[in-house]
Design a protein around this motif. Structure first.
Motif, PDB file in Angstrom:
ATOM      1  N   PRO A   1      54.165 181.172 155.560  1.00 53.90           N
ATOM      2  CA  PRO A   1      53.558 180.463 154.434  1.00 53.90           C
ATOM      3  C   PRO A   1      52.003 181.281 154.219  1.00 53.90           C
ATOM      4  O   PRO A   1      51.592 181.748 155.256  1.00 53.90           O
ATOM      5  N   LEU A   2      51.856 181.642 152.966  1.00 51.66           N
ATOM      6  CA  LEU A   2      50.479 182.404 152.827  1.00 51.66           C
ATOM      7  C   LEU A   2      49.430 181.440 152.390  1.00 51.66           C
ATOM      8  O   LEU A   2      49.863 180.671 151.599  1.00 51.66           O
ATOM      9  N   ASN A   3      48.304 181.731 152.685  1.00 48.53           N
ATOM     10  CA  ASN A   3      47.051 180.989 152.445  1.00 48.53           C
ATOM     11  C   ASN A   3      46.619 181.383 151.134  1.00 48.53           C
ATOM     12  O   ASN A   3      46.178 182.486 150.844  1.00 48.53           O
ATOM     13  N   PHE A   4      46.957 180.485 150.047  1.00 48.81           N
ATOM     14  CA  PHE A   4      46.668 180.901 148.566  1.00 48.81           C
ATOM     15  C   PHE A   4      45.067 180.785 148.286  1.00 48.81           C
ATOM     16  O   PHE A   4      44.786 181.489 147.354  1.00 48.81           O
ATOM     17  N   ARG A   5      44.358 180.400 149.247  1.00 51.23           N
ATOM     18  CA  ARG A   5      42.919 180.536 148.897  1.00 51.23           C
ATOM     19  C   ARG A   5      42.376 181.792 149.439  1.00 51.23           C
ATOM     20  O   ARG A   5      41.014 182.070 149.108  1.00 51.23           O
ATOM     21  N   LEU A   6      43.132 182.724 150.081  1.00 47.05           N
ATOM     22  CA  LEU A   6      42.442 184.122 150.441  1.00 47.05           C
ATOM     23  C   LEU A   6      42.695 184.777 149.111  1.00 47.05           C
ATOM     24  O   LEU A   6      43.384 184.742 148.258  1.00 47.05           O
ATOM     25  N   ALA A   7      41.708 185.966 149.055  1.00 48.52           N
ATOM     26  CA  ALA A   7      41.711 186.908 147.971  1.00 48.52           C
ATOM     27  C   ALA A   7      42.837 187.932 148.027  1.00 48.52           C
ATOM     28  O   ALA A   7      43.196 188.018 149.229  1.00 48.52           O
TER      29      ALA A   7
ATOM     30  N   MET B   1      64.816 181.866 168.814  1.00 52.52           N
ATOM     31  CA  MET B   1      64.532 182.981 167.864  1.00 52.52           C
ATOM     32  C   MET B   1      63.388 182.372 167.060  1.00 52.52           C
ATOM     33  O   MET B   1      62.990 181.354 166.943  1.00 52.52           O
ATOM     34  N   PRO B   2      62.354 183.473 166.542  1.00 55.30           N
ATOM     35  CA  PRO B   2      61.379 182.947 165.682  1.00 55.30           C
ATOM     36  C   PRO B   2      61.559 182.418 164.604  1.00 55.30           C
ATOM     37  O   PRO B   2      62.476 182.819 163.872  1.00 55.30           O
ATOM     38  N   LEU B   3      61.056 181.531 163.922  1.00 56.87           N
ATOM     39  CA  LEU B   3      61.056 180.715 162.776  1.00 56.87           C
ATOM     40  C   LEU B   3      59.689 180.723 161.957  1.00 56.87           C
ATOM     41  O   LEU B   3      60.131 180.785 160.457  1.00 56.87           O
ATOM     42  N   LEU B   4      58.639 180.377 162.569  1.00 55.34           N
ATOM     43  CA  LEU B   4      57.373 180.186 161.707  1.00 55.34           C
ATOM     44  C   LEU B   4      56.501 181.274 161.944  1.00 55.34           C
ATOM     45  O   LEU B   4      56.233 181.472 163.441  1.00 55.34           O
ATOM     46  N   LEU B   5      55.801 182.087 161.104  1.00 53.81           N
ATOM     47  CA  LEU B   5      54.740 182.952 161.476  1.00 53.81           C
ATOM     48  C   LEU B   5      53.545 182.576 160.559  1.00 53.81           C
ATOM     49  O   LEU B   5      53.567 182.602 159.333  1.00 53.81           O
ATOM     50  N   VAL B   6      52.691 182.123 161.337  1.00 51.84           N
ATOM     51  CA  VAL B   6      51.376 181.636 160.580  1.00 51.84           C
ATOM     52  C   VAL B   6      50.055 182.356 161.126  1.00 51.84           C
ATOM     53  O   VAL B   6      49.967 182.587 162.293  1.00 51.84           O
TER      54      VAL B   6
ATOM     55  N   SER C   1      51.656 163.112 152.719  1.00 57.00           N
ATOM     56  CA  SER C   1      51.338 164.496 153.221  1.00 57.00           C
ATOM     57  C   SER C   1      50.518 165.232 152.025  1.00 57.00           C
ATOM     58  O   SER C   1      51.229 165.339 150.646  1.00 57.00           O
ATOM     59  N   THR C   2      49.348 165.517 152.188  1.00 55.34           N
ATOM     60  CA  THR C   2      48.609 166.108 151.224  1.00 55.34           C
ATOM     61  C   THR C   2      47.669 167.486 151.352  1.00 55.34           C
ATOM     62  O   THR C   2      47.373 168.282 150.678  1.00 55.34           O
ATOM     63  N   LEU C   3      47.612 167.727 152.613  1.00 52.19           N
ATOM     64  CA  LEU C   3      46.924 168.776 153.272  1.00 52.19           C
ATOM     65  C   LEU C   3      47.947 170.133 153.120  1.00 52.19           C
ATOM     66  O   LEU C   3      49.149 170.098 153.137  1.00 52.19           O
ATOM     67  N   PRO C   4      47.332 171.420 152.872  1.00 48.79           N
ATOM     68  CA  PRO C   4      48.025 172.298 152.455  1.00 48.79           C
ATOM     69  C   PRO C   4      49.081 172.834 153.639  1.00 48.79           C
ATOM     70  O   PRO C   4      48.651 172.905 154.913  1.00 48.79           O
ATOM     71  N   MET C   5      50.202 173.006 153.315  1.00 44.32           N
ATOM     72  CA  MET C   5      51.262 173.619 154.124  1.00 44.32           C
ATOM     73  C   MET C   5      51.256 175.009 154.694  1.00 44.32           C
ATOM     74  O   MET C   5      52.186 175.250 155.377  1.00 44.32           O
ATOM     75  N   PHE C   6      50.353 175.602 154.073  1.00 44.27           N
ATOM     76  CA  PHE C   6      50.477 176.901 154.700  1.00 44.27           C
ATOM     77  C   PHE C   6      49.766 177.276 156.109  1.00 44.27           C
ATOM     78  O   PHE C   6      49.465 178.112 156.683  1.00 44.27           O
ATOM     79  N   HIS C   7      49.348 176.010 156.454  1.00 49.13           N
ATOM     80  CA  HIS C   7      48.612 175.862 157.845  1.00 49.13           C
ATOM     81  C   HIS C   7      49.361 175.098 158.678  1.00 49.13           C
ATOM     82  O   HIS C   7      49.985 173.904 158.260  1.00 49.13           O
ATOM     83  N   VAL C   8      49.140 175.194 160.056  1.00 51.92           N
ATOM     84  CA  VAL C   8      50.065 174.259 160.931  1.00 51.92           C
ATOM     85  C   VAL C   8      49.609 172.879 160.948  1.00 51.92           C
ATOM     86  O   VAL C   8      50.311 171.683 161.075  1.00 51.92           O
TER      87      VAL C   8
END
Length: 524
Positions: free
Chosen positions: A95-101, A165-170, A218-225
């Motif tokens: 998941p990518l942080n859409f608030r980043l430049a 096995m890896p599943l989530l990369l944050v 659930s309302t907080l961004p899911m790009f974050h754990v």
């Protein structure tokens, strides 16, 4: 229904589809294809969507085990479906942080090198600007909108998917250097779900005829754990319905109290403040809520008391990107009696507080919080997820400072790098901030340390005025007068600065290195 699922995450959802298929799983507010924007479905349909997305990832995009599938966009039900599809394939969800430049996102892309980038319409231009070797782009609707080949919805990878096995990369925010990607395995996410289920005492509909089932808003961004793993994914794994918003909006959050009547939700200080300032805050019934969790390391006590006064206990979940994050929990039954505390370690976690010599400190003493638990990350991706990278003998050293009461209850007092050492005295900014937010006219505040020739460091208070007359008339003298009877003299800020806004992270935490840079005119 698919055959034998070797992925523990996928196996759990396949089981729910079989045993509780007609039970509500998802209510999504934000589907552009629906007249009212709402898409609702049960666990059987959730699993069918997982099968369909799995097929497209395999056949259309050629995603293989170990490859990364990146997601750029607001919260969406397909974000969760895609994560489970990745679990089936042994792929890794990013998941990518859409608030980043764009340059910041490009840095992550170069490090992670995903095979596929899935995006929503709003972030299409940003997505097209991002590149990585052999990267493919697609809008999220393509994962579900077209029929998939008949043979593939039930297809599984040629080799077995196992729990390690890896599943989530944050990726962490990178505010103090290069962003680092925390690698979480399928087993770690299952362990975190167990910790969350214990933390919230999740109640599945129908499990107890005398107790109504939970419904999670659930309302907080899911790009974050925080947004993904404190409540949302664990609730689904527990068979609890999730009401998902594309992003936090105070009006929509308050509306939901009457529309779906959720029993649980997650707020951080910034979203709490937005609710308190909303004109409908006082008139909206919160009777449906049996509790709220908050996920920030330190939360103003005044905010907690405001919610408690409305009859809503506020528990706390302490953790970081690297810890899963559910590590230390103040459960709802303890919330009012231990207001301001972070709570006790979750059942599968070990927590120690250590001094600068790595020796454990005693009750009431301050030490760095270190965590060892099965939901910790496996390592940092920039070193290829090598086991243990970023850990010391299996312990994650958080950089946060805590104190442990004789009964084991832990309170987070701040970050070690944020602590101000003035004239040999340790000053924890949270102590001052807790008092500042009780002053009428203060909308937001933060305290940072700045270099001082005489004292080494001095605390400086930065405030955002509220829009009303009390805020606009607030002066530094009034701020100091308010603090004088509430904190020790050596803790009083040496300066009071007013700003229009404070620099913040995606979850509303004040970025103190950036704030210090603004005050000193330097680079963070």
């Amino acid at each position: 229904m698919s055959g034998h699922e070797t992925s523990p995450i996928a196996a759990r959802f396949a089981q729910l589809a079989q045993t509780h298929g007609a039970q509500a799983a998802m209510t999504f507010r934000g589907d552009a294809r629906k007249p009212d924007g709402t898409l609702a479905y049960d666990f059987a349909k959730f699993w069918r969507r997982v099968e369909r997305v799995t097929a497209h990832l395999q056949s259309t995009w050629g995603v293989q085990s170990g490859e990364r599938v990146a997601w750029l966009g607001f919260n969406h039900e397909l974000q969760l479906v895609t994560l489970v599809a990745c679990a089936r394939l042994g792929a890794i969800f990013l998941p990518l942080n859409f608030r980043l430049a764009v340059p910041e996102l490009q840095q992550v892309m170069q490090d992670a090198q995903p095979r596929l980038l899935v995006h929503d319409t709003h972030h299409a231009d940003t997505a097209q600007a991002l590149q990585a070797p052999a990267l493919q782009h697609t809008q999220h609707d393509t994962l579900i909108a077209t029929a998939s080949p008949r043979a593939l919805p039930r297809a599984l990878p040629r080799h077995e998917v196992h729990s390690d096995m890896p599943l989530l990369l944050v990726y962490t925010s990178g505010t103090t250097g290069e962003p680092k990607g925390a690698v979480h395995t399928q087993a770690a996410l299952m362990a975190n779900a167990r910790a969350s289920a214990w933390a919230h005492d999740f109640r599945r509909a129908g499990a107890n005829p005398n107790v109504p089932g939970d419904k999670l808003l659930s309302t907080l961004p899911m790009f974050h754990v925080g947004g993904l793993c404190i409540q949302t994914l664990p609730a689904l794994l527990s068979g609890v319905e999730v009401v998902l918003h594309t992003r936090f909006d105070p009006s929509a959050w308050l509306d939901e109290m009457a529309i779906s009547q959720p029993t649980l939700s997650l707020l951080v200080p910034a979203t709490m403040r937005a609710l308190f300032d909303h004109p409908r805050w006082a008139s909206t019934s919160l009777a449906c809520l049996r509790g709220i969790m908050t996920g920030s390391s330190t939360v103003p006590v005044a905010y907690l008391e405001t919610l408690h006064a409305r009859g809503v206990p506020v528990g706390q979940v302490y953790g970081t990107t690297e810890t899963g994050p559910v590590s230390i929990v103040l459960r709802l039954p303890d919330a009012v009696a231990r207001v301001g505390a972070s709570g006790w370690p979750q059942p599968e976690a070990q927590v120690k507080l250590i001094d600068t010599r790595c020796q454990e400190v005693g009750p009431g003493e301050t030490g760095e919080v270190c965590v060892r638990a099965p939901n910790l990350m496996r390592g940092y991706w920039h070193l290829k997820g090598q086991s243990g990278v970023g850990l010391q003998d299996g312990w994650f050293h958080s950089g946060d400072l805590g104190q442990r009461a004789p009964d084991g209850c832990i309170t987070i007092v701040g970050r070690s790098k944020d602590m101000v050492i003035s004239g040999g005295e340790n000053i924890y900014p949270a102590e001052i901030e807790n008092q500042l937010v009780t002053l009428p006219g203060v909308a937001e505040c933060a305290v940072v340390g700045l270099a001082d020739v005489r004292w080494g460091e001095v605390p400086v208070a930065v405030l955002v005025r509220s829009a009303d007359a009390l805020g606009q008339g607030l002066t530094p003298e009034a701020v100091l007068l308010h603090l004088q009877s509430r904190i020790a003299r050596f803790k009083l800020p040496r300066r009071v600065v007013f700003m229009a806004s404070l620099p913040k992270s995606a979850l509303g935490k004040v970025l103190k290195p950036a704030l210090q840079a603004l005050l000193t005119g330097t680079n963070p």
